[in-house]
Design an enzyme around this catalytic site. Structure first.
Site, PDB file in Angstrom:
ATOM      1  N   ARG A  16      38.350  29.018  33.729  1.00 33.97           N
ATOM      2  CA  ARG A  16      39.434  28.838  33.135  1.00 33.97           C
ATOM      3  C   ARG A  16      39.150  28.971  32.054  1.00 33.97           C
ATOM      4  NH1 ARG A  16      44.399  26.371  35.030  1.00 33.97           N
ATOM      5  NH2 ARG A  16      45.050  27.857  33.651  1.00 33.97           N
ATOM      6  N   LYS A  33      49.303  41.794  38.010  1.00 31.00           N
ATOM      7  CA  LYS A  33      48.866  41.477  39.096  1.00 31.00           C
ATOM      8  C   LYS A  33      49.056  39.917  38.486  1.00 31.00           C
ATOM      9  CE  LYS A  33      44.581  40.218  35.352  1.00 31.00           C
ATOM     10  NZ  LYS A  33      45.203  38.431  35.705  1.00 31.00           N
ATOM     11  N   ASP A  34      49.707  39.492  38.747  1.00 29.35           N
ATOM     12  CA  ASP A  34      50.396  37.747  38.493  1.00 29.35           C
ATOM     13  C   ASP A  34      51.663  37.515  38.967  1.00 29.35           C
ATOM     14  OD1 ASP A  34      48.151  37.367  36.578  1.00 29.35           O
ATOM     15  OD2 ASP A  34      49.511  36.537  34.802  1.00 29.35           O
ATOM     16  N   CYS A  36      47.020  35.667  45.357  1.00 25.39           N
ATOM     17  CA  CYS A  36      46.760  36.680  44.271  1.00 25.39           C
ATOM     18  C   CYS A  36      45.177  35.540  44.117  1.00 25.39           C
ATOM     19  CB  CYS A  36      47.659  36.209  42.477  1.00 25.39           C
ATOM     20  SG  CYS A  36      48.990  36.304  42.942  1.00 25.39           S
ATOM     21  N   ARG A  66      37.330  37.767  43.525  1.00 22.66           N
ATOM     22  CA  ARG A  66      37.559  38.917  43.701  1.00 22.66           C
ATOM     23  C   ARG A  66      35.899  39.412  42.462  1.00 22.66           C
ATOM     24  NH1 ARG A  66      38.593  42.520  40.210  1.00 22.66           N
ATOM     25  NH2 ARG A  66      39.635  40.960  38.806  1.00 22.66           N
ATOM     26  N   ARG A  67      35.581  39.057  41.277  1.00 23.29           N
ATOM     27  CA  ARG A  67      35.382  39.391  40.197  1.00 23.29           C
ATOM     28  C   ARG A  67      33.837  38.897  40.970  1.00 23.29           C
ATOM     29  NH1 ARG A  67      38.737  38.279  35.170  1.00 23.29           N
ATOM     30  NH2 ARG A  67      39.083  39.998  34.886  1.00 23.29           N
ATOM     31  N   ARG A 117      37.254  31.922  26.618  1.00 23.82           N
ATOM     32  CA  ARG A 117      35.766  32.429  27.698  1.00 23.82           C
ATOM     33  C   ARG A 117      35.534  32.597  27.140  1.00 23.82           C
ATOM     34  NH1 ARG A 117      39.217  34.327  32.785  1.00 23.82           N
ATOM     35  NH2 ARG A 117      40.515  32.453  33.250  1.00 23.82           N
TER      36      ARG A 117
END
Length: 330
Positions: free
Chosen positions: A162, A92-93, A255, A140-141, A168
């Site tokens: 981040r 995905k990166d 992205c 997106r989330r 997190r």
């Protein structure tokens, strides 16, 4: 003389394969899994070469420093310089345009593509209190979580964060946030999936294009290495992520854009019949989402997978998706 004895001196002469990896715990875990698989298919030792990327040292929000592509550049430069033989990325990166001098040699079988919630007190998403603070650095989330909360009469506050998994989850453990959203695949790979309090169905939150999949990349003109790494390729995973990334590219979104996409296989008993591609784009506050899907035969070529993504992107653009993509998390 046994086969092995005959081959051994040649293998030693070739030396170990150097695998370029980011230094994070997750990247090291992913690369370790790939290193084991490459040792098995090539019979050669593999050593991990740790590379620090700008995305790892910068504390700015991803959307401001160029999206997740910042994690990939340093690894690709090391490949082109010949400092490493191959590199492992979270797929995905990867920027959607593939450089001609590098080959995407393998996309192994995909891990769980879902997003997950790690919340205080074991709460699921539906149990979060009104006004709950939910941490995620992903537009997106944010878009989909806010839309989902809204549809259930909930108000949540999405907080941009981040950092690595420890950082997190630490926000929740210290009581600074009610929950954080992470990728199931990453937690699986570092052995922390038991901390998840809710798995978010892809029907609720579509993952990032390519989420849960790895990309193994090497220089394109090393044909023998491209072929050896190709042993790890899973054609169905590759077809799915190619369709997802084609959708992202056709939306001309980077992205860090609020785009979710997921291709899954629809089976009739044991026979895989079709591939369904779903896409979503939305404003980060969740007030507007364009969400569509298309179903077609399982792509048998790269071009067919690309076409599936482009077709759905065209439908989404016709429904107003373009106007939603200028949104960035500030």
């Amino acid at each position: 003389m046994s086969e092995q004895a005959r081959e051994a001196p040649q293998r030693r002469a070739e030396g170990p394969l150097r695998l370029g990896t980011r230094r994070s715990k997750l990247a090291m875990a992913q690369s370790g899994l790939v290193a084991d698989a490459v040792r098995q298919v090539t019979g050669r030792p593999v050593e991990l070469v740790e590379i620090t990327t700008y995305g790892d040292v910068s504390r700015e929000h991803l959307a401001q420093i160029g999206g997740t592509g910042v994690f990939v550049t340093a690894l690709r430069e090391a490949l082109l310089r010949g400092d490493v033989d191959f590199a492992v990325h979270s797929l995905k990166d990867l920027p959607t345009a593939q450089p001609a001098e590098l080959a995407l040699a393998a996309v192994p079988v995909r891990e769980d593509a879902r997003d997950v919630l790690v919340a205080r007190d074991g709460l699921t998403f539906a149990q979060l209190p009104d006004g709950a603070r939910v941490g995620t650095g992903s537009p997106r989330r944010m878009a989909q979580l806010n839309a989902y909360a809204r549809s259930h009469g909930l108000t949540i506050e999405t907080v941009p964060i981040r950092g690595n998994v420890d950082t997190r989850i630490g926000y929740v453990r210290k009581g600074e946030l009610d929950a954080v959203v992470l990728a199931a695949a990453g937690l699986n790979r570092i052995g922390r999936i038991d901390e998840v309090t809710d798995f978010l169905s892809v029907d609720t939150v579509l993952p990032a294009p390519g989420q849960g999949a790895l990309a193994i990349e090497c220089v394109a003109d090393n044909a023998s290495l491209v072929a050896a790494l190709g042993e790890l390729d899973d054609p169905l995973t590759r077809a799915a992520v190619t369709a997802e990334r084609s959708l992202l590219a056709a939306l001309e979104a980077g992205c860090s854009a609020p785009v979710g996409a997921f291709a899954d296989l629809l089976a009739d008993g044991q026979t895989v019949k079709e591939m369904r591609l779903r896409g979503v784009v939305g404003t980060t506050d969740g007030s507007t989402l364009v969400q569509l899907s298309t179903t077609g035969p399982v792509p048998e070529t790269h071009d067919q997978a690309m076409a599936l993504g482009r077709e759905l992107a065209a439908e989404m653009l016709a429904k107003g998706a373009a106007g939603l993509m200028g949104e960035r998390a500030h």
